[in-house]
Structure formats: structure tokens, C-alpha cells
Design a protein around this motif. Structure first.
Motif, PDB file in Angstrom:
ATOM      1  N   PRO A  31       3.248   4.582  -9.761  1.00 54.23           N
ATOM      2  CA  PRO A  31       2.105   4.712  -8.971  1.00 54.23           C
ATOM      3  C   PRO A  31       2.013   3.918  -7.534  1.00 54.23           C
ATOM      4  O   PRO A  31       1.296   4.555  -6.549  1.00 54.23           O
TER       5      PRO A  31
ATOM      6  N   ILE B 215       1.214   6.012  -3.903  1.00 55.37           N
ATOM      7  CA  ILE B 215      -0.092   5.404  -3.190  1.00 55.37           C
ATOM      8  C   ILE B 215       0.572   5.049  -1.593  1.00 55.37           C
ATOM      9  O   ILE B 215      -0.019   5.625  -0.647  1.00 55.37           O
TER      10      ILE B 215
ATOM     11  N   VAL C 148      -9.845   1.205  -3.688  1.00 54.50           N
ATOM     12  CA  VAL C 148      -9.403   2.316  -3.908  1.00 54.50           C
ATOM     13  C   VAL C 148      -8.015   2.462  -4.529  1.00 54.50           C
ATOM     14  O   VAL C 148      -7.720   2.973  -5.339  1.00 54.50           O
TER      15      VAL C 148
ATOM     16  N   SER D 249      -6.656   3.380  -8.184  1.00 53.84           N
ATOM     17  CA  SER D 249      -5.488   4.276  -8.339  1.00 53.84           C
ATOM     18  C   SER D 249      -4.538   3.857  -8.817  1.00 53.84           C
ATOM     19  O   SER D 249      -3.674   4.662  -9.872  1.00 53.84           O
ATOM     20  N   TRP D 250      -4.083   2.678  -8.697  1.00 54.99           N
ATOM     21  CA  TRP D 250      -2.651   2.098  -9.090  1.00 54.99           C
ATOM     22  C   TRP D 250      -2.937   1.907 -10.580  1.00 54.99           C
ATOM     23  O   TRP D 250      -2.038   2.119 -11.685  1.00 54.99           O
TER      24      TRP D 250
ATOM     25  N   GLY E 226      -2.889   5.022 -12.454  1.00 55.48           N
ATOM     26  CA  GLY E 226      -1.553   5.593 -12.628  1.00 55.48           C
ATOM     27  C   GLY E 226      -0.965   4.955 -13.535  1.00 55.48           C
ATOM     28  O   GLY E 226      -0.171   5.706 -14.420  1.00 55.48           O
TER      29      GLY E 226
ATOM     30  N   THR F 195      -1.466  10.148  -9.628  1.00 60.84           N
ATOM     31  CA  THR F 195      -1.733   8.877  -8.791  1.00 60.84           C
ATOM     32  C   THR F 195      -2.246   9.199  -7.331  1.00 60.84           C
ATOM     33  O   THR F 195      -2.966   8.956  -6.706  1.00 60.84           O
TER      34      THR F 195
ATOM     35  N   ILE G 201      -5.400  11.288  -7.159  1.00 64.77           N
ATOM     36  CA  ILE G 201      -6.544  10.352  -7.374  1.00 64.77           C
ATOM     37  C   ILE G 201      -6.795   9.359  -5.986  1.00 64.77           C
ATOM     38  O   ILE G 201      -7.832   9.216  -5.651  1.00 64.77           O
ATOM     39  N   TYR G 202      -5.706   8.945  -5.585  1.00 72.78           N
ATOM     40  CA  TYR G 202      -5.884   7.958  -4.223  1.00 72.78           C
ATOM     41  C   TYR G 202      -6.194   8.809  -3.223  1.00 72.78           C
ATOM     42  O   TYR G 202      -7.266   8.310  -2.538  1.00 72.78           O
TER      43      TYR G 202
ATOM     44  N   GLY H 257      -9.993   9.864  -3.624  1.00 69.36           N
ATOM     45  CA  GLY H 257     -10.813   8.354  -3.562  1.00 69.36           C
ATOM     46  C   GLY H 257     -10.859   8.012  -2.122  1.00 69.36           C
ATOM     47  O   GLY H 257     -12.157   7.696  -1.696  1.00 69.36           O
TER      48      GLY H 257
END
Length: 474
Positions: A381, A385, A419, A423-424, A427, A454, A457-458, A461
């Protein structure tokens, strides 16, 4: 020559006394970048052509040859494609790997990936040290008659071996990047000779057809999904260190192509030797024990002799030069007052202490597998990112003057990009959850799926919560 960036303006990357500055980062100016294509190629071969890679090849032998070799190649190509793009970040900016995570995680938020890197590279240094120290115990057995590690009284040779390896490690990092570059240039020659020799000896002992047709006992068989996650954890560790070396080159091809080819060549070379040798030993002895996958045990059982054990020790030194350099670099992002050289000495001493854990607390294989499980869960994750942030959201442009600026572009909220942190965390949870789904855990593994989730999502976000930052580089 590293150039210290500790400024709140775009005028100069020189040190600043401005109270609004947060810590420091070392930017390598283009005119001081001396690593060539060959240097990066040799660095990444040396990083993977070592005891740990041999051992990982032996561990996945529990899949059987065809499954293990296919998984090894696929995971290697994917992982080191990510290494190449992460290396580009260092070439582009001149910044070390963990300093670069300030842009995605925030100036203070970057402590999370930095701490992960310190822990994982100290762990990898300890793994390689333990394997090399096992080889030294065999050397002492031949020279002095001491019991080998694993036999009654064998701890003495191992402990002396750990201390010898630690002294070699301190020597290898004594000049920072320059000594790492030198030791990799010498080490690659030893690696080539050693691998060719090992290959001849293994195939003199066992035929290729016997290796291909061999199958592990059912109760010890490893699935392709477990092998994929094991290999991903092993390979992805280098992705988080890529910029620590590529920032010293002025050539894009060195950072990307040379790094990709070197890392894969080192991986395939030594992992396949570990795979061949472990299966060859199982066929020869008509018994398979995954605890016997380390190169020292295999070399001894195949009768490879004193010189093989000595080369195992030397190749461990080349690999750990990279591990310790990356751990030290990450530590400087955690403790800004520490210079790189002081950080290198500290992480080397801690790695020595960590090496003693499997001597007294558990078997080496148990410690190794637990370590890999943890690395895979946290690393994937993090990598997703910082790659998405640089290549997608920031369009390959970071504002270098903002990397130490309180309330600047990368300060976010109190120095943390929540964020990225959230996210991490999601993940990590996704990785753990996917490992509980049998169809995923036993086939393709959880690592790369968790990374993709991940990244998505990141990206979403950040698009929803953060204003666009003009992609201009100071």
C-alpha cells in the motif's frame, strides 16, 4: 556530492535558518551525479545476487519446479517494473526515497514509510547476516573442528560469524555511497564466477528432468498464491529504496532500464540456483526439508567446499551494503539531526543485535516467514500511494522548495496527509482480508490486488479532498 535542501524559498537549495523550515533533505545536483549505467546495473545485481535470494528460491521450491519458476518470473517482472519507475523519481528530483514520501504522506506523515523502511532493511540485513554467519560456522568447522550451527555447541561458530559479518558491514558502508559503489563493482565479479560454478555442480549431481518432475510432500506443499506473496514481499522491498541510488545518476536509462535489468538478473540468477539446489538436495537425499534451503546447508550437502562458503559470505556483504544504505537514508528522514554516515553506523549496530533473534527464540525459517508476511502487508500500500501521487496526481513534477516548508504545499494538515494515511491503513486491511479469501490467497496472492485497491482509494480521496497543485518544479 549531496546538496542540503533546508529552505522555504525557491531561490537556493542551500541551508536556511528560517524557523518555518522543517528538517532537511539532501538533493544531489546533476553535476555531482557519477553513477553510470554499469554502476546501477551492478548495484541491483549485487542487491539480489546473494544469500537471501538463494534462500527465497529454496523456500518456494515447496511449490514444485514449474509453479515456482513461473511465479518467480511473473512476480519479478512486475515488481521490478515498479522499481524502474520508482528509480525514475530519484533521477528526476535528486531526492532520497523516504524524503520523496513527504509529498504524498506529508512532511510528518512521511515518518510512517520511513519507519517501515528502517525496520524492513534492518530486518533484511539481519537475514543476510544470519545466513552468511551460518556459512562461517561451516568454515570454522573445516578449519578448527568447531560444531556447525544446528549441532550441539554450534552456536559459537554462528555468533563469531555474526560479529565478523558486522565488521565487514561497517567497512562496506564506511564511505557512504562511494564505498557501496566500490563493493558492488568488485562483488559482481565474484557473483558471476560463483553462480556459474554452482550451476555446473548442481547439474552434475542431479539431472534437469529430475528437478522438473520432482514434487514436494503434500503436507509441505506451497500454493502459487503463497509463493506470489512471499516473492512480492521480497522484491518490493527494493522499490522503496530505488531513489536512494538512482539520484546519484544523471542518466535516465541507468535509473530505469539498468535498474530493471540488474534487479531481475540478480533475482532470476540466484533464486533459480536456490530452487535448483534445494530440489537437487531433496532428490539426492530423498528427503525435503524447507529448513535446509539456506545456501550454506545446501553447499555442504552437495559437497561444494570451502570456497563456496567464502563466496557466500562475500556476496552477503554486497547485498547488505544496499540494505544498510537504505535503512540509514530512511533514518535521516526520521531524525533530521543525524547525518547519513552516523545513521549508517546506527542501523548496522541494530541489525547486528536483531540477527541474534532466531539464535535463541525460534527457527530461522519461522522468523523469516513471519518477517515476510509483515513486510508484504505494509509495503504494498505504501508503494501504491507514492507512485500514484508522483506519476498521476502530480504529473511527475514535485516542487523541491516545498519539501521542508511548514504550511507549504506538502504540509497538508499539521504535517500529515490523512488521505494517504487512511488509504495506507485501508490497503493494509485489504491485504489481510484478501489473504482470508481462499481463491485469491492460493492462486494469485493478495499483494498486487491490495496495491491496486490502495492506489484507487488514494487517487479518488485526493481528487475529492485536495485542491489541484500547479505542477511546477522549483
Amino acid at each position: 556530492m549531496a546538496q542540503e535542501l533546508n529552505t522555504t524559498t525557491a531561490k537556493s537549495p542551500a541551508a536556511s535558518t528560517d524557523k518555518a523550515a522543517f528538517g532537511r533533505v539532501d538533493v544531489v545536483a546533476t553535476e555531482h551525479r557519477h553513477m553510470s549505467n554499469w554502476d546501477l546495473f551492478a548495484t541491483w545485481i549485487g542487491a539480489n545476487a546473494n544469500n537471501g535470494t538463494w534462500y527465497i528460491g529454496g523456500v518456494i521450491a515447496a511449490c514444485g519446479f514449474l509453479t515456482a519458476s513461473t511465479t518467480l518470473i511473473v512476480v519479478g517482472l512486475i515488481s521490478y517494473a515498479l522499481l524502474a519507475v520508482a528509480s525514475y523519481m530519484g533521477y528526476r528530483t535528486g531526492l532520497p526515497a523516504m524524503a520523496l514520501t513527504r509529498a504524498s504522506f506529508g512532511l510528518r506523515g512521511s515518518y510512517i514509510p520511513s519507519l517501515i523502511n528502517v525496520v524492513q532493511f534492518i530486518g533484511w540485513a539481519a537475514v543476510n547476516t544470519f545466513i552468511a554467519a551460518t556459512s562461517i560456522s561451516y568454515i570454522f568447522s573445516e578449519l578448527l573442528g568447531w560444531p556447525v550451527y544446528g549441532k550441539p555447541g554450534g552456536n559459537l561458530g554462528l555468533i563469531v560469524g555474526i560479529l565478523i559479518m558486522s565488521a565487514l558491514h561497517l567497512l562496506s558502508i564506511s564511505l557512504g555511497e562511494r564505498s557501496v559503489r566500490l563493493i558492488e563493482r568488485v562483488g559482481i565479479i565474484l557473483v558471476v564466477v560463483f553462480v556459474l560454478w554452482e550451476s555446473v555442480v548442481v547439474f552434475r549431481t542431479v539431472s534437469f528432468s529430475e528437478i522438473v518432475s520432482w514434487q514436494p510432500p503434500h503436507n509441505l506443499k506451497m500454493t502459487s498464491g503463497v509463493a506470489a506473496d512471499t516473492l512480492a514481499a521480497f522484491n518490493l522491498a527494493w522499490v522503496t529504496a530505488a531513489s536512494d541510488f538512482s539520484r546519484f545518476t544523471a542518466k535516465k536509462s541507468a535509473a530505469t532500464t539498468a535498474s530493471f535489468l540488474g534487479a531481475n538478473l540478480g533475482l532470476f540468477w540466484f533464486a533459480f540456483i536456490g530452487l535448483f539446489a534445494t530440489i537437487g538436495t531433496a532428490v539426492t537425499l530423498n528427503h525435503f526439508d524447507p529448513n535446509n534451503s539456506d545456501p550454506s546447508t545446501v553447499a555442504a550437502k552437495l559437497g561444494l567446499g570451502f570456497l563456496a562458503l567464502l563466496v557466500i559470505v562475500l556476496t552477503s556483504t554486497t547485498a547488505n551494503a544496499v540494505n544498510l544504505m537504505s535503512a540509514g537514508s530512511a533514518l535521516t528522514n526520521l531524525v533530521h539531526r543525524l547525518s547519513l554516515n552516523v545513521s549508517l553506523w546506527l542501523v548496522t549496530i541494530v541489525a547486528t543485535l536483531v540477527t541474534f533473534i532466531p539464535v535463541y527464540l525460534a527457527s530461522f525459517l519461522d522468523v523469516f516467514e513471519t518477517f515476510l508476511d509483515g513486510i508484504g502487508m505494509f509495503l504494498g500500500p505504501e508503494i501504491a500511494i507514492f507512485l500514484v501521487d508522483f506519476f498521476w496526481l502530480k504529473h511527475r513534477q514535485y516542487r523541491l522548495s516545498e519539501f521542508t516548508k511548514v504550511h507549504g504545499a506538502y504540509w497538508y494538515r499539521h504535517g500529515v496527509n490523512w488521505v494517504a494515511v487512511a488509504s495506507w491503513g485501508l490497503g493494509v486491511v485489504a491485504y489481510w482480508g484478501l489473504k482470508q479469501v481462499p481463491v485469491i490467497a492460493t492462486t494469485v496472492g493478495a499483494t498486487f490486488i491490495a496495491m491496486a485497491l490502495t492506489a484507487l482509494i488514494y487517487a479518488l480521496g485526493m481528487r475529492l479532498t485536495q485542491p489541484a497543485v500547479k505542477p511546477t518544479q522549483a
